[in-house]
Design a protein around this motif. Structure first.
Motif, PDB file in Angstrom:
ATOM      1  N   HIS A 110       0.300  -9.847  22.185  1.00  0.00           N
ATOM      2  CA  HIS A 110       1.757  -9.694  22.120  1.00  0.00           C
ATOM      3  C   HIS A 110       2.095  -9.285  20.693  1.00  0.00           C
ATOM      4  N   ILE A 111       2.596  -8.058  20.514  1.00  0.00           N
ATOM      5  CA  ILE A 111       2.823  -7.501  19.178  1.00  0.00           C
ATOM      6  C   ILE A 111       4.323  -7.404  18.907  1.00  0.00           C
ATOM      7  N   HIS A 112       4.762  -8.106  17.878  1.00  0.00           N
ATOM      8  CA  HIS A 112       6.169  -8.060  17.454  1.00  0.00           C
ATOM      9  C   HIS A 112       6.296  -6.853  16.526  1.00  0.00           C
ATOM     10  N   ALA A 113       6.660  -5.734  17.114  1.00  0.00           N
ATOM     11  CA  ALA A 113       6.415  -4.429  16.495  1.00  0.00           C
ATOM     12  C   ALA A 113       7.653  -3.848  15.820  1.00  0.00           C
ATOM     13  N   GLY A 114       7.545  -3.667  14.508  1.00  0.00           N
ATOM     14  CA  GLY A 114       8.500  -2.854  13.776  1.00  0.00           C
ATOM     15  C   GLY A 114       7.846  -1.541  13.396  1.00  0.00           C
ATOM     16  N   ARG A 115       8.534  -0.752  12.591  1.00  0.00           N
ATOM     17  CA  ARG A 115       7.927   0.480  12.078  1.00  0.00           C
ATOM     18  C   ARG A 115       7.260   0.157  10.741  1.00  0.00           C
ATOM     19  N   LEU A 174      12.249  12.613   7.480  1.00  0.00           N
ATOM     20  CA  LEU A 174      10.918  13.216   7.633  1.00  0.00           C
ATOM     21  C   LEU A 174       9.828  12.145   7.685  1.00  0.00           C
ATOM     22  N   VAL A 175       9.919  11.128   6.815  1.00  0.00           N
ATOM     23  CA  VAL A 175       8.894  10.079   6.784  1.00  0.00           C
ATOM     24  C   VAL A 175       8.816   9.375   8.126  1.00  0.00           C
ATOM     25  N   ALA A 176       9.976   9.052   8.710  1.00  0.00           N
ATOM     26  CA  ALA A 176      10.000   8.368  10.006  1.00  0.00           C
ATOM     27  C   ALA A 176       9.409   9.259  11.096  1.00  0.00           C
ATOM     28  N   ARG A 177       9.710  10.541  11.064  1.00  0.00           N
ATOM     29  CA  ARG A 177       9.187  11.453  12.089  1.00  0.00           C
ATOM     30  C   ARG A 177       7.662  11.561  11.993  1.00  0.00           C
ATOM     31  N   ILE A 178       7.140  11.599  10.765  1.00  0.00           N
ATOM     32  CA  ILE A 178       5.682  11.658  10.591  1.00  0.00           C
ATOM     33  C   ILE A 178       5.036  10.371  11.084  1.00  0.00           C
ATOM     34  N   LEU A 204       0.815  -1.211   0.000  1.00  0.00           N
ATOM     35  CA  LEU A 204       0.000   0.000   0.000  1.00  0.00           C
ATOM     36  C   LEU A 204       0.848   1.260   0.000  1.00  0.00           C
ATOM     37  N   LEU A 205       2.073   1.156   0.525  1.00  0.00           N
ATOM     38  CA  LEU A 205       3.022   2.271   0.568  1.00  0.00           C
ATOM     39  C   LEU A 205       4.390   1.746   0.169  1.00  0.00           C
ATOM     40  N   PRO A 206       5.334   2.619  -0.181  1.00  0.00           N
ATOM     41  CA  PRO A 206       6.684   2.152  -0.530  1.00  0.00           C
ATOM     42  C   PRO A 206       7.363   1.480   0.667  1.00  0.00           C
ATOM     43  N   GLY A 266       5.289  -0.736   4.144  1.00  0.00           N
ATOM     44  CA  GLY A 266       4.000  -0.354   3.578  1.00  0.00           C
ATOM     45  C   GLY A 266       3.089  -1.495   3.217  1.00  0.00           C
ATOM     46  N   ILE A 267       3.420  -2.748   3.594  1.00  0.00           N
ATOM     47  CA  ILE A 267       2.540  -3.858   3.234  1.00  0.00           C
ATOM     48  C   ILE A 267       1.396  -3.981   4.235  1.00  0.00           C
TER      49      ILE A 267
END
Length: 370
Positions: free
Chosen positions: A94-99, A131-135, A66-68, A73-74
Motif C-alpha cells: 500500500h503506497i501513500h503516493a505523492g509526486r 516542464l519538471v512535472a511533465r518529465i 538528492l533533488l530540489p 527530491g528526498i
C-alpha cells in the motif's frame, strides 16, 4: 496478512502531515486485528528514528536531499533495498503516493517485484503543467496505472487523479480518513481554556496570516482570549510575525513551533476552539483529530469534508474570510449551548463517519479481494 505501507517521510515535527498520520493509523488498527505490518519511510529529526510508532514497526533511512524540493527530491539509496526485501514478503503493498522520489521508487519496486498494490494519493496528485512535472510524470504515471486500485478522499480528488492518469486509470475507490475516537477521547480536557488553536504547516495554502487577522478581530470583542499557532514553518512565519506586530498582538498571539503527535493531541484537548483557515484542503486529519479530542472546529467551505460537517452541525463552516471566522469563534466562545452542540455532533461524526474502525473494515475487504 503481511502488510507493507510506504510513506515518504516520518519526522519529529510532523512535517509530512496527513499522509504519515493516515498510514500509521491504518497500520495500528490492522496490527490490532492480528495482521503483520511494516511501515517504510525516510526519517528526519535530531534524534535517532524510533523502531516503532505505537504498535507499528518502522523501517527508515535518513532523508537526504538528492533533488530540489522540500519533499520531492528526498531519498536514501538504502531505502530501495529495504523496499525490495519487505515487499518480497508482503501479501499486500500500500503506497501513500505523492509526486516524489520515494513514491516513484516504491511504485517501481512493487512493479518489478510483481506485486499487486494499492495507491493512496491524499490529494497530492493533481494536474501540473510545468516542464519538471511533465518529465517526472513520464515515469510516474505509467507506474500509477499498474495499481489494482487508487484510494481517493473526495470527488474533487477523483477528478484530479483521473485527469492526471488518463483513460488507463485504475479503479478509483473512495476511502475516508479516520482516527481512533477512544484514544483521543481519553486525553484530559480543560473545557474552558480560552485558547484558539491553529495546527498546520505555516504555508500559504494553510493561510496562517488569515488566522492572525481573525485573532485581531476576536481580540477587540474578547480581549481575554489567547491564540496559538503550531506547525513547521514553510515560508509564512515572517509574514505571521509581521502581522502580529502590526496588530500589536505580541501578548495575545504566539507561535509555538511544531508538535509531536502526542503533544498535538494535548493541544487539541486544551483548545477552546480549533480553526483551520486552509483553502482546497482535501481531507484534513487535523480537523478529525480536533473533533475526536472534543475541540469545536471552524473551517472553510472548500474543506473536503465541509458539507458533511455542516450537515451534521459538527463544525462551523465559513467562507474563510477573517470576519466570518472571527464571528464563528466568538459564537463558540460566548454561547455555551452552541459550543456543546457542536462538540457533541463532532464526536458523533467521528464515531459514525471518520472512525478508523470503519476505514479498516473497508481496507480489509479491499486487501482480501486483492
Amino acid at each position: 496478512m503481511r502488510l507493507v505501507h510506504v510513506v515518504t517521510l516520518v519526522s519529529e515535527d510532523g512535517a509530512y502531515g496527513g499522509p504519515t498520520s493516515v498510514a500509521t493509523g491504518q497500520l495500528e488498527e490492522c496490527a490490532a486485528r492480528g495482521h503483520e505490518v511494516t511501515l517504510l519511510s525516510l526519517w528526519r529529526g535530531r534524534s535517532r528514528a524510533p523502531a516503532r510508532i505505537g504498535s507499528v514497526p518502522l523501517r527508515t533511512r535518513p532523508a537526504r536531499a538528492l533533488l530540489p524540493g522540500r519533499f520531492t527530491g528526498i531519498m536514501h539509496p538504502m531505502l530501495v533495498r529495504d523496499m525490495w526485501r519487505c515487499m518480497g514478503r508482503a501479501d499486500v503493498v500500500h503506497i501513500h503516493a505523492g509526486r516524489d522520489l520515494v513514491s516513484l521508487t516504491a511504485l517501481a519496486v512493487a512493479a518489478l517485484r510483481g506485486k499487486r498494490f494499492f495507491t493512496q494519493t491524499h490529494g497530492m496528485v493533481e494536474p501540473r503543467h510545468r516542464l519538471v512535472a511533465r518529465i517526472f510524470d513520464r515515469l510516474y504515471v505509467p507506474l500509477l496505472r499498474r495499481a489494482r486500485g487508487c484510494l481517493v478522499l473526495t470527488e474533487r480528488e477523483r477528478r484530479a487523479v483521473s485527469e492526471v492518469v488518463g483513460p488507463q486509470c485504475p479503479p478509483l475507490l473512495t476511502l475516508p480518513n479516520g482516527v481512533r475516537p477512544e484514544r483521543n477521547a481519553a486525553v484530559e480536557r480543560r473545557r474552558h481554556a480560552p485558547e484558539v488553536l491553529f495546527m498546520a504547516r505555516l504555508h500559504p495554502r494553510k493561510r496562517p496570516e488569515a488566522f492572525v487577522e481573525m485573532a485581531a478581530l476576536v481580540h477587540r470583542k474578547l480581549p481575554g482570549v489567547r491564540f496559538t499557532l503550531h506547525g513547521p514553518d514553510e515560508g509564512s512565519l515572517p509574514a505571521v510575525r509581521q502581522l502580529i506586530a502590526e496588530h500589536r498582538l505580541t501578548d495575545v498571539v504566539s507561535y509555538g513551533g511544531a508538535l509531536s503527535y502526542a503533544e498535538a493531541l494535548r493541544a487539541y484537548a486544551n483548545a477552546a476552539v480549533y480553526v483551520l483557515p486552509s483553502v482546497d484542503e482535501p481531507f484534513p486529519m487535523t480537523v478529525i483529530e480536533a473533533l475526536a479530542a472534543g475541540a469545536p472546529v471552524v473551517c472553510t467551505d472548500t474543506c473536503g469534508m465541509a458539507d458533511e460537517l455542516a450537515r451534521r452541525g459538527a463544525a462551523i463552516v465559513t467562507d474563510g474570510s477573517p470576519p466570518t471566522m472571527a464571528d464563528a469563534v466568538c459564537e463558540l466562545l460566548t454561547d455555551e449551548n452552541k459550543r456543546d452542540g457542536v462538540v457533541k455532533a463532532g464526536k458523533r461524526a467521528v464515531e459514525e463517519a471518520f472512525s478508523i474502525h470503519a476505514v479498516t473494515d473497508r481496507l480489509e475487504e479491499l486487501y482480501r479481494n486483492l
